[in-house]
Design an enzyme around this catalytic site. Sequence first.
Site, PDB file in Angstrom:
ATOM      1  N   HIS A  68      69.573  69.746  48.415  1.00  0.00           N
ATOM      2  CA  HIS A  68      68.176  69.524  48.843  1.00  0.00           C
ATOM      3  C   HIS A  68      68.003  68.096  49.343  1.00  0.00           C
ATOM      4  CE1 HIS A  68      68.289  67.968  44.800  1.00  0.00           C
ATOM      5  NE2 HIS A  68      67.113  67.406  44.950  1.00  0.00           N
ATOM      6  N   ARG A  69      68.914  67.216  48.914  1.00  0.00           N
ATOM      7  CA  ARG A  69      69.006  65.863  49.461  1.00  0.00           C
ATOM      8  C   ARG A  69      70.482  65.657  49.796  1.00  0.00           C
ATOM      9  NH1 ARG A  69      64.189  65.653  48.784  1.00  0.00           N
ATOM     10  NH2 ARG A  69      62.944  64.373  47.361  1.00  0.00           N
ATOM     11  N   LYS A  73      76.167  63.826  45.521  1.00  0.00           N
ATOM     12  CA  LYS A  73      76.817  62.650  44.920  1.00  0.00           C
ATOM     13  C   LYS A  73      77.380  62.986  43.555  1.00  0.00           C
ATOM     14  CE  LYS A  73      77.440  58.172  45.238  1.00  0.00           C
ATOM     15  NZ  LYS A  73      78.789  58.391  44.674  1.00  0.00           N
ATOM     16  N   LYS A  97      70.292  64.431  37.148  1.00  0.00           N
ATOM     17  CA  LYS A  97      70.364  62.979  36.939  1.00  0.00           C
ATOM     18  C   LYS A  97      69.719  62.234  38.114  1.00  0.00           C
ATOM     19  CE  LYS A  97      74.446  61.883  35.384  1.00  0.00           C
ATOM     20  NZ  LYS A  97      75.838  61.417  35.176  1.00  0.00           N
ATOM     21  N   ASP A 102      65.123  59.205  40.445  1.00  0.00           N
ATOM     22  CA  ASP A 102      64.677  59.057  41.839  1.00  0.00           C
ATOM     23  C   ASP A 102      65.735  58.455  42.754  1.00  0.00           C
ATOM     24  OD1 ASP A 102      62.168  60.246  41.654  1.00  0.00           O
ATOM     25  OD2 ASP A 102      61.272  58.420  40.854  1.00  0.00           O
ATOM     26  N   LYS A 109      80.400  67.090  41.994  1.00  0.00           N
ATOM     27  CA  LYS A 109      81.400  66.532  41.080  1.00  0.00           C
ATOM     28  C   LYS A 109      82.764  67.048  41.474  1.00  0.00           C
ATOM     29  CE  LYS A 109      81.410  63.980  37.303  1.00  0.00           C
ATOM     30  NZ  LYS A 109      80.352  63.055  36.891  1.00  0.00           N
ATOM     31  N   SER A 366      75.478  53.177  42.479  1.00  0.00           N
ATOM     32  CA  SER A 366      76.184  53.807  43.605  1.00  0.00           C
ATOM     33  C   SER A 366      75.247  53.956  44.801  1.00  0.00           C
ATOM     34  CB  SER A 366      76.688  55.196  43.219  1.00  0.00           C
ATOM     35  OG  SER A 366      77.899  55.111  42.510  1.00  0.00           O
TER      36      SER A 366
END
Length: 474
Positions: A68-69, A73, A97, A102, A109, A366
């Site tokens: 969705h974004r 990551k 997380k 935000d 992963k 990160s």
Amino acid sequence: MVDQQETEISFRDSVDHMVDRALATMDLAPDVAEAVKACNAVIQLRFPVKIRGKVEVFCGWRAVHSTHRLPAKGGIRYAPYVNQDEVEALAALMTYKCAIVDVPFGGSKGGLAIDPRKYERDEMELITRRFTLELVRKGFLSPSTNVPAPDVGTGQREMAWMADTYKHLMPEDINYTACVTGKPVEHGGIRGRTEATGRGVQYALQSFFRHPEVVSEASLHGSLDGKRVVIQGFGNVGYHAAKFLSEQDGCKIIAIVDRSGQIYSEKGLPVEAVRNHKLVHKTLDGFPGAEFSENGLAALERDCDILIPAALEGVINLGNVARVKARLIVEAANGPVTFAADQVLHERGIVVIPDAYANAGGVIVSYFEWIRNLSHIRFGRMQRRFDELRGAHYVDALEAVTGQQVPAGVQAKIRSGASEEDLVRSGLDDSMRQAFDGILETRASTEKITDLRTAAYVNAIRKIARSYLDIGVY
Ligand code: GLU
């Protein structure tokens, strides 16, 4: 992996159950809930590498839980026990997380089934470069869609190899350094990333202790000063958390656990000296002035104020949860408390600061590294000296108006411009504080939520669901 009671469910099911428990307190349409929960993609890679004259076939995974974004990551783990279930569970945790703190990323992963201690440095480089090649070719690694980072068994070294491999494959990609985070500073990394997860644990605890009403729920009171802390896991995260909490917040680290066993001292352990001992002797055994025992897991049952599991999943399970004596557990590792144990802790009034919040410091920094790489400039480079000049003007003005000299110590503070490390720390602190307040607000919004984990998940699911509903699913 730590032995769990046979009756207990897998790590991925454990995470799913925690999410279901959160969903049960919400009015989310079942189809949207399903969209939030589903793992978007998982790839299994088997690739041969010639090691010491013989071909070895390695097996790795990369799971993308949500998109969705973008980018998605999450770290890459090197360990002999890595499996798909674990990688999927960890990818899901990354989604929640990032939403809680935000950070505008999806969750992913990766894992490689390997015991890094069995290979030489050059062999690890060969294997990592080959794994990277596979990930890039299959579309599971790029600055815009999927960005790995260090996790258990990996660090700056592996990230530098990955970034370099990507650069050679994609020289036209001007943003190639942003393809992984957690790189060495000389190769596009950001200052403060290595200690970020441990520092985030410290900020999570500071945020907790800023709320006396929550502190008393854990039958604790006062500040962090003098609190008796047990650290289970003395790798990057455990070491830094122990160091900052003892050196800056006055905590007493009464026990430290690593692979070799545990050391205990009621007076409090000097963390830096323990670290040096471990680097030299490869074991905690023999550390002067402390009791050593080979049974590391027994430290989880020690009487203490704060227990910080900072190693692997499943260490607090139905087998030992009844004997846990801590008042507060901070999940510096991912998934250290199983779903069943979590219920028992809640019934026993032991408060848990959940992983998806407590260890988010790594991904927060990160995010800063990724932005630094996209902007191709170190944070603070443009304004640091300007801020210093402005500080000097303030000092001059103060002295002119008051007719007195500003004391040297105060002058130094006013005159100093922020370094990249200062900015990273400030951004991390702010993110952790805001997120904790967000979790408490979510909990206060309905009587159905009593624990912090459910509040954190509801907080995350609301944000993710809103993004699905606003944009639509296609
Ligand atoms: N492996 C870390 C985690 O579990 C960091 C992930 C990242 O920085 O992308 O949160």
